[in-house]
Design a protein around this motif. Sequence first.
Motif, PDB file in Angstrom:
ATOM      1  N   GLY A  40       0.809  -1.208   0.000  1.00 32.26           N
ATOM      2  CA  GLY A  40       0.000   0.000   0.000  1.00 32.26           C
ATOM      3  C   GLY A  40       0.844   1.261   0.000  1.00 32.26           C
ATOM      4  O   GLY A  40       2.078   1.232   0.125  1.00 32.26           O
ATOM      5  N   LEU A  41       0.147   2.378  -0.093  1.00 28.62           N
ATOM      6  CA  LEU A  41       0.824   3.670  -0.184  1.00 28.62           C
ATOM      7  C   LEU A  41       1.646   3.980   1.064  1.00 28.62           C
ATOM      8  O   LEU A  41       2.751   4.527   0.978  1.00 28.62           O
ATOM      9  N   GLN A  57       9.145   2.907   3.074  1.00 25.39           N
ATOM     10  CA  GLN A  57      10.348   2.314   2.489  1.00 25.39           C
ATOM     11  C   GLN A  57      11.079   3.310   1.597  1.00 25.39           C
ATOM     12  O   GLN A  57      12.314   3.323   1.552  1.00 25.39           O
ATOM     13  N   ALA A  58      10.330   4.164   0.905  1.00 25.42           N
ATOM     14  CA  ALA A  58      10.975   5.161   0.048  1.00 25.42           C
ATOM     15  C   ALA A  58      11.760   6.174   0.868  1.00 25.42           C
ATOM     16  O   ALA A  58      12.817   6.655   0.437  1.00 25.42           O
ATOM     17  N   THR A  91      11.819   2.185   6.982  1.00 22.07           N
ATOM     18  CA  THR A  91      11.779   0.734   7.156  1.00 22.07           C
ATOM     19  C   THR A  91      12.389   0.071   5.925  1.00 22.07           C
ATOM     20  O   THR A  91      12.369   0.623   4.822  1.00 22.07           O
ATOM     21  N   ASP A  92      12.943  -1.131   6.145  1.00 23.61           N
ATOM     22  CA  ASP A  92      13.529  -1.883   5.039  1.00 23.61           C
ATOM     23  C   ASP A  92      12.532  -2.830   4.397  1.00 23.61           C
ATOM     24  O   ASP A  92      12.739  -3.282   3.268  1.00 23.61           O
TER      25      ASP A  92
END
Length: 290
Positions: free
Chosen positions: A134-135, A141-142, A146-147
Amino acid sequence: MARYDAEHVGAVPWLLSGPALLVFVALLLVPLLLTAVLSLNLFSDTEGVLPTYSLGNYLEVFKDGYFHDIFLRTGGLALAVTVLCVLLGVPETIIIARMAPRWRSLFLLVVLGPLLISVVVRTLGWAILLGNNGLINDALQALGITDQPVKMLFTQLGVIIALTHVLVPFMVIAVWATLQRLDLQVEWAGLSLGASRLTVFRRIILPQIMPGILSGSIIVFALAASAFATPAIIGGRRLKVVATAAYDEFLGTLNWPLGAAIAMLLLVANLIIILGCSKLAERRFKQVFE
């Protein structure tokens, strides 16, 4: 003649409210009474609902730890949603009330606009946002926070987030109604006498809007505790709340008496918690409520 007129005037409110009372009795009290009676019936896997009455269904709920966990989860979830709605809705309402009229109308429409959309549609939107792809997870992540995707769908956290979004407009409406009666001159007087804005909010504004916060909290808590669509979609089949448990008993195992007992216990628990908190708040802020 005066006594005759007084008797007829006294009957007018009852005559005018008669149709509404009949609808209330037919659509609310009668179904509740039938549900209460159904909850006392016994159930057989082979014969269905039996014409025998007992408290066995209530005893089963009280003795089974499975139902204890469900009721505690529902209460904790409703409490968390209520606290979040207070923390988000009260400052939001105060900020909107301080805006210029044209901006005030626009932002009030933005806040209350979601009420015009079905709760199922809004919940499905949150299901897309909270998914692993999801967004929200894509953004985390972007940004390098978080990885890997954070599991939010089918968790209690996801249900709390979605329910808060669904129910915060009710808090805004309740607090907004109270803010319309707030005298700004009292606030300005406090500031002119040297009080800080935090002191003015804590000792002047907060006590005056407390009835709105209390009524909004009651509405939000009751709706969160009895919510079905959002916990069912976001929480999935494993994260049970009282409403989904009653649904499963009615349409899954077809044990209608047990489902009715669960529903009645939810109603009673809601009433006890809401009335108890209301009494405590009225004692604490007695001068405001009088």
